[in-house]
Design a protein around this motif. Structure first.
Motif, PDB file in Angstrom:
ATOM      1  N   GLN A   1       0.826  -1.207   0.000  1.00 58.64           N
ATOM      2  CA  GLN A   1       0.000   0.000   0.000  1.00 58.64           C
ATOM      3  C   GLN A   1       0.864   1.262   0.000  1.00 58.64           C
ATOM      4  N   ILE A   2       1.943   1.238   0.766  1.00 59.37           N
ATOM      5  CA  ILE A   2       2.853   2.388   0.778  1.00 59.37           C
ATOM      6  C   ILE A   2       3.409   2.634  -0.620  1.00 59.37           C
ATOM      7  N   GLN A   3       3.660   1.543  -1.343  1.00 56.84           N
ATOM      8  CA  GLN A   3       4.155   1.639  -2.719  1.00 56.84           C
ATOM      9  C   GLN A   3       3.041   1.922  -3.726  1.00 56.84           C
ATOM     10  N   GLN A   4       1.821   2.028  -3.219  1.00 60.15           N
ATOM     11  CA  GLN A   4       0.643   2.291  -4.053  1.00 60.15           C
ATOM     12  C   GLN A   4       0.381   1.184  -5.078  1.00 60.15           C
ATOM     13  N   ASP A   5       0.774  -0.025  -4.728  1.00 60.26           N
ATOM     14  CA  ASP A   5       0.448  -1.190  -5.546  1.00 60.26           C
ATOM     15  C   ASP A   5      -0.792  -1.828  -4.930  1.00 60.26           C
ATOM     16  N   PHE A   6      -1.931  -1.184  -5.150  1.00 62.26           N
ATOM     17  CA  PHE A   6      -3.135  -1.537  -4.414  1.00 62.26           C
ATOM     18  C   PHE A   6      -3.748  -2.853  -4.880  1.00 62.26           C
ATOM     19  N   ASP A   7      -3.559  -3.220  -6.139  1.00 59.20           N
ATOM     20  CA  ASP A   7      -4.077  -4.503  -6.616  1.00 59.20           C
ATOM     21  C   ASP A   7      -3.348  -5.660  -5.936  1.00 59.20           C
TER      22      ASP A   7
ATOM     23  N   GLU B   1      -4.349  -5.787  -2.232  1.00 61.11           N
ATOM     24  CA  GLU B   1      -5.668  -6.387  -1.992  1.00 61.11           C
ATOM     25  C   GLU B   1      -5.585  -7.909  -1.967  1.00 61.11           C
ATOM     26  N   LYS B   2      -4.865  -8.473  -2.908  1.00 63.92           N
ATOM     27  CA  LYS B   2      -4.729  -9.930  -2.967  1.00 63.92           C
ATOM     28  C   LYS B   2      -4.061 -10.477  -1.714  1.00 63.92           C
ATOM     29  N   VAL B   3      -2.973  -9.823  -1.301  1.00 66.24           N
ATOM     30  CA  VAL B   3      -2.218 -10.284  -0.133  1.00 66.24           C
ATOM     31  C   VAL B   3      -3.036 -10.112   1.148  1.00 66.24           C
ATOM     32  N   LEU B   4      -3.707  -8.976   1.283  1.00 69.35           N
ATOM     33  CA  LEU B   4      -4.472  -8.708   2.509  1.00 69.35           C
ATOM     34  C   LEU B   4      -5.695  -9.618   2.620  1.00 69.35           C
ATOM     35  N   LYS B   5      -6.296  -9.983   1.497  1.00 67.60           N
ATOM     36  CA  LYS B   5      -7.400 -10.946   1.533  1.00 67.60           C
ATOM     37  C   LYS B   5      -6.917 -12.287   2.074  1.00 67.60           C
ATOM     38  N   GLU B   6      -5.753 -12.719   1.605  1.00 64.06           N
ATOM     39  CA  GLU B   6      -5.212 -13.986   2.095  1.00 64.06           C
ATOM     40  C   GLU B   6      -4.870 -13.879   3.577  1.00 64.06           C
TER      41      GLU B   6
ATOM     42  N   ARG C   1     -10.108  -3.370   4.220  1.00 64.99           N
ATOM     43  CA  ARG C   1     -11.187  -2.406   3.946  1.00 64.99           C
ATOM     44  C   ARG C   1     -10.632  -1.059   3.500  1.00 64.99           C
ATOM     45  N   ASP C   2      -9.520  -0.658   4.082  1.00 67.28           N
ATOM     46  CA  ASP C   2      -8.932   0.647   3.769  1.00 67.28           C
ATOM     47  C   ASP C   2      -8.296   0.686   2.384  1.00 67.28           C
TER      48      ASP C   2
END
Length: 273
Positions: A214-220, A223-228, A252-253
């Motif tokens: 997220q800090i790197q703004q690689d939000f896609d 999202e995948k990593v945080l879902k796991e 969520r954020d």
């Protein structure tokens, strides 16, 4: 009246290595060593759990008992390291530095020193330095710890996984996000190898990787990593556990962070037109 731990109050415990006569005394060694190790383990557990009030008297007692037993013993070195960790958790970082320096010296001087114990002390000391603003000195200790664990054949151990996480955080403090992401990924991989895919520590490591993305703004990718991460933690700890809640909140954020980043980019583009 509560027992108050201060470096000044315990100066004798850092003053030297004792006499040869003291070092040679062993008071029914086997049973006493077991008791000292149990006390050290309990002290560390209480500090890890932030139960500082309970840890204070126990850690002080363990330090005194281990010193009386032998200042050359691994148990005394561990008691000194635990006391350093206690000081750090109490916010007394200057006192903690003194005890970490002493603990490292004691562990390095032991012929039969356990490399994992020294690596843990170096890692804890390194993170104290990093969090105090000296990421370069912190990384130097972490790299020494990494070399010790590698030499001990512990590349895929839980200890190495935790160390990779510390190194990732230190690189992040030093604004080297490329190296930080590499270490966060290494931490995830090492935890998987050591504990299996479904362990809570894997979920925590994935959460840390996700926030770095997220800090790197690689939000896609985030999202995948945080879902796991959220899925593993919910299964391992339950949906009501605060660590699970942390990962779910980060997930969520992610959308709002993505939208904010896009809005800033569009505004910058308009201003530059």
């Amino acid at each position: 009246m509560k027992a108050i731990l201060t470096a000044a109050a315990m100066g004798l415990m850092l003053s030297g290595c004792g006499t040869a006569e003291e070092a040679g005394q062993s008071k029914s060694k086997t049973g006493e060593v077991a008791e000292l190790r149990t006390a050290n383990d309990k002290c560390r557990q209480l500090v890890d759990n932030a139960d500082i009030e309970a840890a204070n008297p126990l850690c002080l007692s363990a330090l005194e008992d281990a010193r009386e037993f032998s200042e050359q013993s691994p148990e005394y070195a561990q008691a000194v390291a635990n006391t350093a960790w206690l000081f750090h958790m109490r916010g007394q970082d200057e006192d903690a530095k003194q005890f970490y320096q002493r603990a490292v010296g004691l562990q390095e001087a032991q012929v039969d020193a356990e490399p994992r114990a020294l690596a843990r002390t170096l890692a804890d000391y390194g993170m104290l330095l990093t969090n105090g603003g000296d990421a370069e000195a912190g990384m130097a200790r972490l790299e020494r710890a990494q070399a010790l664990l590698s030499d001990a054949g512990a590349e895929e151990s839980e200890a190495m996984a935790a160390l990779y996480g510390d190194m990732a955080e230190t690189y992040e403090v030093a604004d080297d996000m490329e190296a930080s992401l590499e270490m966060y990924r290494a931490s995830v991989d090492a935890y998987r190898a050591a504990l299996g895919d479904a362990h809570a520590n894997v979920g925590v490591a994935l959460n840390n990787l996700g926030t770095a993305l997220q800090i790197q703004q690689d939000f896609d990718a985030a999202e995948k990593v945080l879902k796991e991460a959220a899925g593993i933690l919910e299964e391992a700890l339950g949906s009501e556990h605060p660590v699970t809640g942390m990962a779910q909140a980060n997930l969520r954020d992610n959308d709002s962070l993505r939208e904010d980043a896009q809005a800033r980019a569009e505004m910058a583009e308009e201003e530059g037109a």
